[in-house]
Enzyme design. Sequence first.
Site, mmCIF file in Angstrom:
data_model
loop_
_atom_site.group_PDB
_atom_site.id
_atom_site.type_symbol
_atom_site.label_atom_id
_atom_site.label_comp_id
_atom_site.label_asym_id
_atom_site.label_seq_id
_atom_site.Cartn_x
_atom_site.Cartn_y
_atom_site.Cartn_z
ATOM 1 N N ASP B 164 -8.879 30.783 12.648
ATOM 2 C CA ASP B 164 -8.427 30.496 11.269
ATOM 3 C C ASP B 164 -9.215 31.425 10.345
ATOM 4 O O ASP B 164 -10.369 31.144 10.047
ATOM 5 C CB ASP B 164 -8.682 29.018 10.971
ATOM 6 C CG ASP B 164 -8.409 28.612 9.523
ATOM 7 O OD1 ASP B 164 -7.906 29.446 8.752
ATOM 8 O OD2 ASP B 164 -8.740 27.472 9.169
ATOM 9 N N GLU B 194 -10.228 31.893 0.657
ATOM 10 C CA GLU B 194 -9.191 30.861 0.842
ATOM 11 C C GLU B 194 -9.818 29.517 1.140
ATOM 12 O O GLU B 194 -9.381 28.485 0.639
ATOM 13 C CB GLU B 194 -8.246 31.265 1.983
ATOM 14 C CG GLU B 194 -6.977 30.389 2.080
ATOM 15 C CD GLU B 194 -7.134 29.137 2.936
ATOM 16 O OE1 GLU B 194 -6.255 28.276 2.900
ATOM 17 O OE2 GLU B 194 -8.166 29.002 3.650
ATOM 18 N N GLU B 195 -10.856 29.526 1.975
ATOM 19 C CA GLU B 195 -11.437 28.267 2.463
ATOM 20 C C GLU B 195 -12.121 27.463 1.355
ATOM 21 O O GLU B 195 -12.458 26.300 1.546
ATOM 22 C CB GLU B 195 -12.429 28.543 3.606
ATOM 23 C CG GLU B 195 -11.794 29.147 4.852
ATOM 24 C CD GLU B 195 -10.892 28.177 5.623
ATOM 25 O OE1 GLU B 195 -10.746 27.025 5.200
ATOM 26 O OE2 GLU B 195 -10.324 28.612 6.639
ATOM 27 N N ASP B 217 -0.945 31.604 7.952
ATOM 28 C CA ASP B 217 -2.181 30.867 8.211
ATOM 29 C C ASP B 217 -1.993 30.077 9.505
ATOM 30 O O ASP B 217 -0.889 30.009 10.040
ATOM 31 C CB ASP B 217 -2.492 29.927 7.029
ATOM 32 C CG ASP B 217 -3.991 29.707 6.848
ATOM 33 O OD1 ASP B 217 -4.732 29.767 7.848
ATOM 34 O OD2 ASP B 217 -4.414 29.463 5.703
#
Lengths: 359, 330
Positions: B164, B194-195, B217
Amino acid sequence: MSTLKKISPPRIGKSQLDLLEKLSNAVSVSGAEDEVRQIVLEQVKPYADEVKQDALGNLLVKRHAQATNPLRVLLAAHMDEVGFMIVDDEGEGVFPFSPVGGIDPRQLAAKPVLVGKERLPGVIGAKPIHLSSPDERHNNYTFSSLRIDVSPANGKKVKVGDLATYATRFSRQGSSLFGKALDDRLGVATLIELLKRDHPDLELLFAFTVQEEVGLRGAQVAAYEFKPDLALVVDSTPAFDFVPETGENTQYNCRLGAGPAIYIADAGTLSDPRLIRFLAATAEKHAIPFQFRQPGGGGTDAGAIHKTGAGIPTVSISIPGRYAHTPILHARVKDWENTLLLLEAALNDINRGILSVDR
Amino acid sequence: MKDLIQKLTQTPGPSGYESAIRNVIREEVAPYSNDISVDALGNLIVRIGQKTANGVRILVAAHMDEIGVIVSHVEKNGLVRFSNIGFIITRYLAGSRVRFLNGTRGMIDSDKQEEPTKIQSQDKFFIDTGAINDKESPVKVGDLGVFDREFLDLGKRVVSKAMDDRVSCAAMIEVIKQVKNTPHELVFVFSAQEEVGSRGAQTAAYALEPDVTIAIDVTPASTLLGVEMQVALGNGPAIKVRDVGMIADPRVVDWMATSAKKAGLPYQLEVLDIGSTDARTMQVSRAGTLSGALSIPCRYVHSPSEMVDMDDYGNTIKLLVQLLSNLTTF
């Protein structure tokens, strides 16, 4: 670009402390920042090239560069403070209320407050020890168990929607500063000092923001308006630097007396590492003490600013303060002065080269 | 194919500190585009193709960053307390290993617990770097690290930390290599942060003003936090219908499903009740974009050992090439 400058470094003297006192005692709960805005306006007018109050109430001030194609630097500090809103009227001057901004109800009982535009004196009331059971005393206060009491005489002048804040008066005790709303009047006073000094190589964009405590709302639109090359946010951050009952204090956030706290990561922002490196190097070069705020939760106007438009390199720097968002915050003169010194040194040394490497 | 996934997953790049992984990706895509740039938040932007009469500007995003840790305190005994970068699942922590950006390695355990069966909160965990005290500590407050776990080739399936979303970065690199004649203006964004809330995608979408936005994703394909997932490993790329942060544009869902059918590619539909993707912030950029997401099914998401299926990977690439090479009307 860098020429030898014969300018004395800024200091915290009587006039700066007097201004801070005035700012701390002023009442400006989020959404109603008029009083602080007026003080700022008076202070900056003689120095500003442009002053504008935007739709949300931010005071946006420009000091133009003397150079062509200058670096456009945003400096932001929030004018608003946490407080309370009257939400109901029980008669006889007794009012249920809800918080404006992040407030811990455990810290409220028996605190004097000022209510409404007339600053009516009142107190936050709770059940006294005589009437509360041992069980109740083990439970925390909730907002619904507390009331603001302004007396029947003044109760007629209070209506639902009125704002209130702590009634604390500012005081200085030796090297310590005590007052309400030093989060973020310390930042506001810092920006005013920087604004009074000449930085001819930079286009300086000052945002005295509103509604930070309720979600960085003012900063969001201020950053959109200014579209700066980079942003420096000046705020106050909690110091919880007590010695714990057992073991080692591993969650102090920052420490009083250890200098300005530079942010690396909080809940809303991963500070631009180029600006973190630059601030740390600047502090070291000028022998200004500083600390890194512990990475973790919390946040500043940076959270809204750095995500604006196509993205803005941003870092926050805070003056440490104990007991944030309570009636009284304890800060140190030296931490404030070192924050001012670091920002002044940064504005003198900053240049486009810092952003010429990729983040 | 596996070599590229291995290279990307093994390069450290916690949110906000994506420079190493960005350099690896940039090297891979450099021969295929003459318009590559990096923006203020650190997104890598790769442009291909010109918009023809009926073409549109399509932004495809896969995030470069991965979850990680950041030092919050070094104790006098040398043990390191840390805060999370992105969503960390605490039950994966004890026994995990960490690699800091400065090269330091360490392992994680937690304080003594009264109830050994209970999972402690994150502040009870520490990283042991082997330092004998705070002065000798090879890391200091603010140093970042990522989970350290080697790539595992299990044949049809592969396992690594940071699958990921490096598996999607690898897929996007393959797509960049394979898309030859496109009627569209394609903007590939290897996004940052993004996280921690799709921050890179938000500013990239603002700057690039796309008509259509697609996030690539991973999506959970196993029991994550006790939730049974509908999406299964090996059943093909998952076309996002809805997640916590967005409802995919039905026209985009239809475009993806129709294209998959036409190309004879397997696919599944995804409705996700935990998490979201870069499409969340891209959809509401400026006056809005037509937005959707394509997910590569992944088991054990946000653990140091995330598993994907190589057929899903290959079919995701094929479907994306199909989508980006042909004209469509929405």
